[in-house]
Design a protein around this motif. Structure first.
Motif, PDB file in Angstrom:
ATOM      1  N   GLU A 168      29.026  31.901  42.679  1.00  0.00           N
ATOM      2  CA  GLU A 168      28.268  32.646  40.923  1.00  0.00           C
ATOM      3  C   GLU A 168      27.408  31.809  40.412  1.00  0.00           C
ATOM      4  N   THR A 238      24.643  41.598  43.506  1.00  0.00           N
ATOM      5  CA  THR A 238      24.820  40.316  42.857  1.00  0.00           C
ATOM      6  C   THR A 238      24.043  39.346  43.919  1.00  0.00           C
ATOM      7  N   SER A 261      28.429  45.295  40.534  1.00  0.00           N
ATOM      8  CA  SER A 261      28.885  43.554  41.435  1.00  0.00           C
ATOM      9  C   SER A 261      29.701  44.066  42.667  1.00  0.00           C
ATOM     10  N   TRP A 263      31.356  41.220  43.305  1.00  0.00           N
ATOM     11  CA  TRP A 263      32.895  40.913  43.056  1.00  0.00           C
ATOM     12  C   TRP A 263      34.377  42.044  42.599  1.00  0.00           C
TER      13      TRP A 263
END
Length: 327
Positions: A168, A238, A261, A263
């Motif tokens: 990220e 993402t 997302s 994640w």
């Protein structure tokens, strides 16, 4: 460790006192730092003609510049294409196949990336020096080196959560142009100038680390394969767009509002355990990879993924996980 784009000195060797002051504050009196330029000295010199360049030694007396050229554009994409073509050709003998593997130069790119990351890590760990890494725009090979160096140096970046944070911070928020670089795969007949598998090269290098240090990374190869898949084609937002500005305020994309997302999906308890390395044991030490030819391996789990059945490897991995959980 710092990262940036190239200084805009240009043909007239312009100075930027703010840059000089910024780097000057990083070092105390008597200390020295290293600037790792991921371009060749010749390429950096040529960049002056279009407004770029390098840091003049006279303006940065405490910094030593090191050139470690890494491919980032068409040559890297062509290398990827040649490798995939070789892996898909099952009609040739072993000698011919090894020749095609060598001529693709993909493993040479892997070695160069790991070597440069090790150099940055050694400057910090053994010389106890500050390091500035940059290439041209600072969004390609620069990120490759800084991200790999952190995996080598920092055990927290080798955990599942820490690795996600690294991606990220060093790739997504830092502005790696995923949309341009991963617009098409090696199977496409289109040859876009902006396309280059920099992120894939990073994942390959991380796989090399996991192969050489099988107990030191909390996540498994399956995570790296999933990240590769989602960089090129994803149901999540993402890796969409080229930078945070496009993701946040792009009137067409509206990534933050319109997508989920990756994640969030990976970190669901039921999913998360699929990506953990059952052999993981916390290692607080720096992991120094070997870059000798015999140590750099072809990532068969990716490049032979649709050619060779992974049934037995999957079964062995599942059994390993079962035995670890039983103990």
């Amino acid at each position: 460790m710092l990262r940036s784009s190239q200084p805009l000195t240009g043909p007239n060797r312009k100075r930027c006192h703010e840059d000089e002051m910024l780097l000057g504050t990083v070092l105390d009196e008597g200390e020295r730092g290293f600037i790792i330029d991921t371009r060749s000295a010749q390429a950096a010199k040529q960049a002056r003609m279009t407004g770029g360049g390098t840091e003049p030694k006279s303006s940065y007396p405490q910094w030593k510049r090191l050139h470690r050229p890494l491919e980032r554009g068409r040559p890297l994409q062509e290398s990827f294409i040649k490798l995939v073509e070789a892996c898909n050709d099952t009609s040739i003998n072993m000698d011919r196949w090894l020749s095609r593997l060598e001529s693709s130069r993909w493993l040479s790119h892997v070695k160069a990336a790991l070597s440069t990351a090790c150099l940055a890590a050694q400057c910090m760990d053994r010389e106890e020096a500050s390091v500035l890494v940059h290439g041209a725009e600072g969004t390609d090979t620069t990120l490759l080196v800084t991200a790999l160096a952190q995996v080598i140096l920092d055990p927290s970046c080798r955990t599942l959560g820490g690795f996600q944070g690294l991606l990220e911070r060093e790739w997504i928020e830092a502005g790696h142009p995923f949309h341009l670089r991963c617009a098409r795969s090696a199977y496409s007949h289109a040859r876009l100038k902006q396309e280059a598998p920099l992120f894939l090269l990073f994942l390959d290098c991380v796989w090399q680390l996991s192969h050489q240090f099988p107990f030191s990374l909390e996540f498994s190869e399956r995570l790296l394969l999933t990240l590769f898949d989602n960089a090129y084609a994803s149901a999540y937002g993402t890796f969409l767009c080229n930078n945070e500005k496009e993701r946040r305020v792009g009137c067409l994309c509206k990534v933050k509002e319109s997508t989920h997302s990756l994640w969030a999906w990976l970190n669901q308890p039921g999913e998360k355990k699929k990506y953990l390395n059952p052999l993981y044991s916390h290692n607080a030490l720096v992991i120094w990879p070997s870059v000798e030819p015999q140590s750099i391996q072809l990532w068969q789990g990716l490049f032979f993924r649709w050619i060779r059945s992974s049934q037995y490897l999957d079964e062995a991995w599942a059994e390993t996980q079962r035995l670890v959980e039983a103990n």
